[in-house]
Write a protein that holds these residues in place. Structure first.
Motif, PDB file in Angstrom:
ATOM      1  N   GLY A   1       2.798   1.199  -8.224  1.00  0.00           N
ATOM      2  CA  GLY A   1       3.289   1.735  -6.950  1.00  0.00           C
ATOM      3  C   GLY A   1       2.501   2.972  -6.547  1.00  0.00           C
ATOM      4  O   GLY A   1       2.003   3.076  -5.412  1.00  0.00           O
ATOM      5  N   ALA A   2       2.360   3.913  -7.484  1.00  0.00           N
ATOM      6  CA  ALA A   2       1.595   5.135  -7.213  1.00  0.00           C
ATOM      7  C   ALA A   2       0.129   4.786  -6.929  1.00  0.00           C
ATOM      8  O   ALA A   2      -0.508   5.357  -6.025  1.00  0.00           O
ATOM      9  CB  ALA A   2       1.695   6.080  -8.401  1.00  0.00           C
ATOM     10  N   PHE A   3      -0.385   3.813  -7.671  1.00  0.00           N
ATOM     11  CA  PHE A   3      -1.765   3.361  -7.471  1.00  0.00           C
ATOM     12  C   PHE A   3      -1.937   2.809  -6.057  1.00  0.00           C
ATOM     13  O   PHE A   3      -2.949   3.073  -5.393  1.00  0.00           O
ATOM     14  CB  PHE A   3      -2.078   2.294  -8.526  1.00  0.00           C
ATOM     15  N   GLY A   4      -0.920   2.079  -5.590  1.00  0.00           N
ATOM     16  CA  GLY A   4      -0.974   1.530  -4.236  1.00  0.00           C
ATOM     17  C   GLY A   4      -1.074   2.639  -3.196  1.00  0.00           C
ATOM     18  O   GLY A   4      -1.844   2.535  -2.229  1.00  0.00           O
ATOM     19  N   VAL A   5      -0.313   3.717  -3.400  1.00  0.00           N
ATOM     20  CA  VAL A   5      -0.397   4.860  -2.487  1.00  0.00           C
ATOM     21  C   VAL A   5      -1.816   5.425  -2.507  1.00  0.00           C
ATOM     22  O   VAL A   5      -2.405   5.718  -1.457  1.00  0.00           O
ATOM     23  CB  VAL A   5       0.622   5.951  -2.881  1.00  0.00           C
ATOM     24  N   GLY A   6      -2.387   5.534  -3.714  1.00  0.00           N
ATOM     25  CA  GLY A   6      -3.755   6.033  -3.837  1.00  0.00           C
ATOM     26  C   GLY A   6      -4.747   5.130  -3.118  1.00  0.00           C
ATOM     27  O   GLY A   6      -5.625   5.608  -2.388  1.00  0.00           O
ATOM     28  N   VAL A   7      -4.605   3.823  -3.306  1.00  0.00           N
ATOM     29  CA  VAL A   7      -5.508   2.866  -2.660  1.00  0.00           C
ATOM     30  C   VAL A   7      -5.438   3.021  -1.146  1.00  0.00           C
ATOM     31  O   VAL A   7      -6.458   3.032  -0.449  1.00  0.00           O
ATOM     32  CB  VAL A   7      -5.154   1.418  -3.087  1.00  0.00           C
ATOM     33  N   SER A   8      -4.221   3.169  -0.623  1.00  0.00           N
ATOM     34  CA  SER A   8      -4.096   3.290   0.834  1.00  0.00           C
ATOM     35  C   SER A   8      -4.724   4.601   1.318  1.00  0.00           C
ATOM     36  O   SER A   8      -5.386   4.632   2.353  1.00  0.00           O
ATOM     37  CB  SER A   8      -2.634   3.194   1.247  1.00  0.00           C
ATOM     38  N   ARG A   9      -4.534   5.675   0.539  1.00  0.00           N
ATOM     39  CA  ARG A   9      -5.139   6.962   0.893  1.00  0.00           C
ATOM     40  C   ARG A   9      -6.658   6.878   0.957  1.00  0.00           C
ATOM     41  O   ARG A   9      -7.290   7.348   1.894  1.00  0.00           O
ATOM     42  CB  ARG A   9      -4.778   8.000  -0.193  1.00  0.00           C
ATOM     43  N   VAL A  10      -7.233   6.289  -0.085  1.00  0.00           N
ATOM     44  CA  VAL A  10      -8.687   6.282  -0.210  1.00  0.00           C
ATOM     45  C   VAL A  10      -9.325   5.290   0.760  1.00  0.00           C
ATOM     46  O   VAL A  10     -10.320   5.605   1.413  1.00  0.00           O
ATOM     47  CB  VAL A  10      -9.093   5.936  -1.662  1.00  0.00           C
ATOM     48  N   PHE A  11      -8.754   4.095   0.867  1.00  0.00           N
ATOM     49  CA  PHE A  11      -9.443   3.028   1.585  1.00  0.00           C
ATOM     50  C   PHE A  11      -8.912   2.766   2.991  1.00  0.00           C
ATOM     51  O   PHE A  11      -9.678   2.447   3.881  1.00  0.00           O
ATOM     52  CB  PHE A  11      -9.366   1.721   0.790  1.00  0.00           C
TER      53      PHE A  11
END
Lengths: 355, 294
Positions: B80-90
């Protein structure tokens, strides 16, 4: 992975023949990219199932020219028309293009009415169905063993190296002809109509254009070019197997198109050569590493070995990194240079502003 | 006749169980579509990462051996946290450029995530540490306690999402943002925060679906999520994109149809039944049974 690799040729000695292989495959991928460019670059249609048209062309060419199953041991397929080479080649390639175009028309008919997101999902899904049909209908396609006796036209008359050169020249000639026809087409009133649909479908409709028909025609043309590429590929590699036609092919072509430049035929060819060159040249990373270890002084070799040691040691490591790079390329181009190397920023402004 | 009824009911049960797993993924995908407005082709990778993280935490590789339920919860939170990171970065840097750049970027992201994982762990098939169980049967039909547990977890997750959407402030702001982002913003909702939380829930649900799928259909490879993506798309679009309840119903239909098709038509075309449903929906009712938001 395992997308291409004409291993039969890689066994030839020397960098020359390897380079020739890369260039030939790049020529074939250039055709694929030109086809996708008609869809996405000129008409704004998102086609995530391009590999299906490529596969349709390759299987068509194969079925027209492989020997009948009685002559092949362990064959499951029920017919091969065994057209003689090289005279059958034009028939085989034209049929490949026609079938590619027909499949594209069929897939397009189900989905060009849809918005771009649905079109993306629909083409992706339909290519998936097509792939599983190819895999499961062994009576037609010989299943997962594939059709492995596709004739290489003229191969019997010359040495392997000569044939490789001759076929490369042939691919280049086809590429030049197709690129010329496409550039005439996209520069014609019909090309402006395609762009009109891309910029604003509503406006084109207001002007009395049948936009569904325009989109279908675009789909058919691009699909036919991809089918032709499939035919060239089948006769070059000498076999067609389902594992050659995976979604990764579609997205490699997408990366080539985006990098080279959307709505630019020069860009499409450039992108394809760059992408295929990159993909093929990284095959040799491990060889280079091994020869470095052998040739460097012991201290340096040990240091190198230490530096590489933490990396995972399995056969799919380097091939996987190749696809990571392709993914990164797509992301970076879209973010920082959406028009690609040769594209015109004004051309892409309007793509996707459909709402 | 009895044999036929038994087989039919058994197939329905398997279909329901698989459908419940699909629904977890489909709801996750549809929730994120609601607030981000693009179909995320990288969503399948959250399933893959969930399954692999649960695998590493519960026994393989990291020297840990958490019980699978604990490993699953940790995997859901981390992904879940990784998904937030992915959306932030990409994705967030492109959020003002319309849907197409986001859609194409998601393909690139899918490649990066899938093949980075493949580079790290290889393509060999893995299996979660789940016990082999004997099915509990009544009148010749039934299922293993493990599959029953998968079903219950999936149903509990659906209920949780229902409660979240209906009764919590977060759920209400999510629905408001999904309905009309500008209006929600004017009404004082921190829509950026809502989008971030939605990514968390969406990716977490994806991870859970991945673990449940891995329990049902072990063994799995790094391509597991991407291969299952079409099934999730089918459920999502059948339900009407952006409609969580539609996605749940769509998922059950897809799950049952895939199992019926595999049993009664041809076992080779499992995924193709989902494709066929997807294409049928696109042809005849592109906005899905619940009326999608495109």
């Amino acid at each position: 992975m395992g997308v291409f690799t004409p291993t039969a040729l890689l066994s030839l000695p020397g960098w020359g023949s390897f380079l020739l292989t890369v260039l030939t495959i790049a020529g074939i991928y250039s055709l694929l990219t030109l086809g996708l460019n008609i869809h996405y670059g000129y008409t704004g249609l998102i086609n995530f199932g391009h590999v299906a048209f490529f596969a349709a062309g390759a299987y068509t060419a194969a079925l027209l020219t492989v020997p009948p199953p009685a002559q092949v041991s362990g064959a499951e397929y029920v017919f091969g028309l065994n057209l003689p080479m090289p005279l059958g080649l034009p028939i085989s390639l034209v049929a490949a293009a026609v079938v590619g175009g027909l499949l594209a028309t069929l897939i397009g008919a189900t989905s060009v009415r849809l918005g771009s997101h649905y079109l993306a999902v629909a083409t992706f899904a339909l290519a998936g169905i097509f792939g599983s049909v190819l895999e499961n209908e062994a009576w037609l396609t010989n299943g997962s063993f594939g059709l492995n006796s596709v004739p290489k036209p003229g191969r019997a008359a010359m040495s392997a190296d000569t044939w490789a050169v001759a076929y490369f020249v042939f691919v280049v000639v086809v590429l030049v002809v197709v690129a010329f026809v496409l550039s005439r087409l996209t520069g014609s009133p019909f090309g402006r109509l395609l762009k009109g649909v891309r910029e604003s479908e509503d406006a084109a409709q207001m002007l009395g254009k049948n936009t569904i028909r325009v989109k279908l025609t675009s789909f058919a043309i691009g699909g036919a070019v991809a089918g032709l590429a499939g035919g060239l590929y089948a006769h070059y590699v000498g076999s067609v197997v389902v594992q050659q036609f995976v979604p990764a092919v579609t997205f490699t072509v997408w990366a080539a198109l985006l990098l080279g430049g959307v709505a630019s035929n020069t860009g499409a060819v450039f992108g394809a050569f760059l992408l295929v060159g990159f993909r093929e040249s990284t095959r040799f990373l491990t060889n280079i590493y091994d020869s470095l270890l052998a040739s460097l002084p012991t201290v340096a070799a040990d240091a190198l070995r230490l530096a590489v040691e933490p990396l995972p040691d399995h056969a799919s490591f380097v091939p996987s990194l190749r696809f990571v790079v392709i993914g990164l390329l797509i992301v970076l181009v879209i973010r920082y240079r959406p028009e690609g190397v040769f594209g015109d920023p004004n051309e892409i402004d309007a793509i996707g502003e459909e709402d | 006749m009895v044999a036929f009824v038994t087989q039919f009911v058994q197939t329905l049960i398997y279909g329901l169980i698989e459908g419940s797993v699909i629904s977890v993924g489909a709801v996750g995908l549809t929730l994120s579509y609601g607030v981000t407005r693009f179909i995320n082709f990288a969503y399948g990778e959250f399933l893959t990462y969930g399954a692999y993280l649960a695998l590493f935490l519960s026994g393989a590789g990291l020297g840990l051996s958490l019980p699978l339920p604990v490993a699953t919860i940790v995997a859901v939170l981390v992904v879940g946290a990784f998904g937030v990171g992915v959306s932030r970065v990409f994705f967030e840097p492109l959020s003002d450029r319309g849907p197409l750049p986001l859609l194409i970027t998601s393909i690139g992201v899918a490649f990066i995530l899938r093949y980075a994982l493949t580079a790290a762990v290889g393509v060999s098939a893995k299996q979660l540490p789940v016990p082999l169980m004997r099915p509990v049967e009544v009148f010749g039909v039934g299922t293993t306690p493990l599959r029953a547990a998968v079903f219950l977890v999936a149903i509990a997750t659906m209920l949780l999402i229902h409660v979240l959407l209906t009764y919590t402030m977060l759920g209400k702001t999510m629905r408001a943002t999904s309905g009309n982002r500008n209006l929600a913003e004017i009404a004082g909702i921190d829509t950026d925060g809502v989008v971030r939380r939605t990514w968390f829930i969406s990716a977490g649900a994806g991870a859970l679906a991945g673990v449940l799928y891995a329990v049902l259909f072990a063994p799995f490879r790094p391509t597991v999520g991407f291969e299952y993506l079409i099934v999730i798309f089918a459920a999502t679009l059948l339900g009407g994109i952006g409609r969580p309840y539609g996605a749940m119903i769509g998922a059950i239909i897809v799950g049952v149809a895939m199992n019926l098709g595999t049993t009664y038509l041809s076992a080779e075309y499992t995924m193709a039944y989902a494709f066929a449903i997807l294409v049928g929906v696109l042809l005849f009712k592109p906005d899905g049974i619940a009326g999608g938001e495109i």
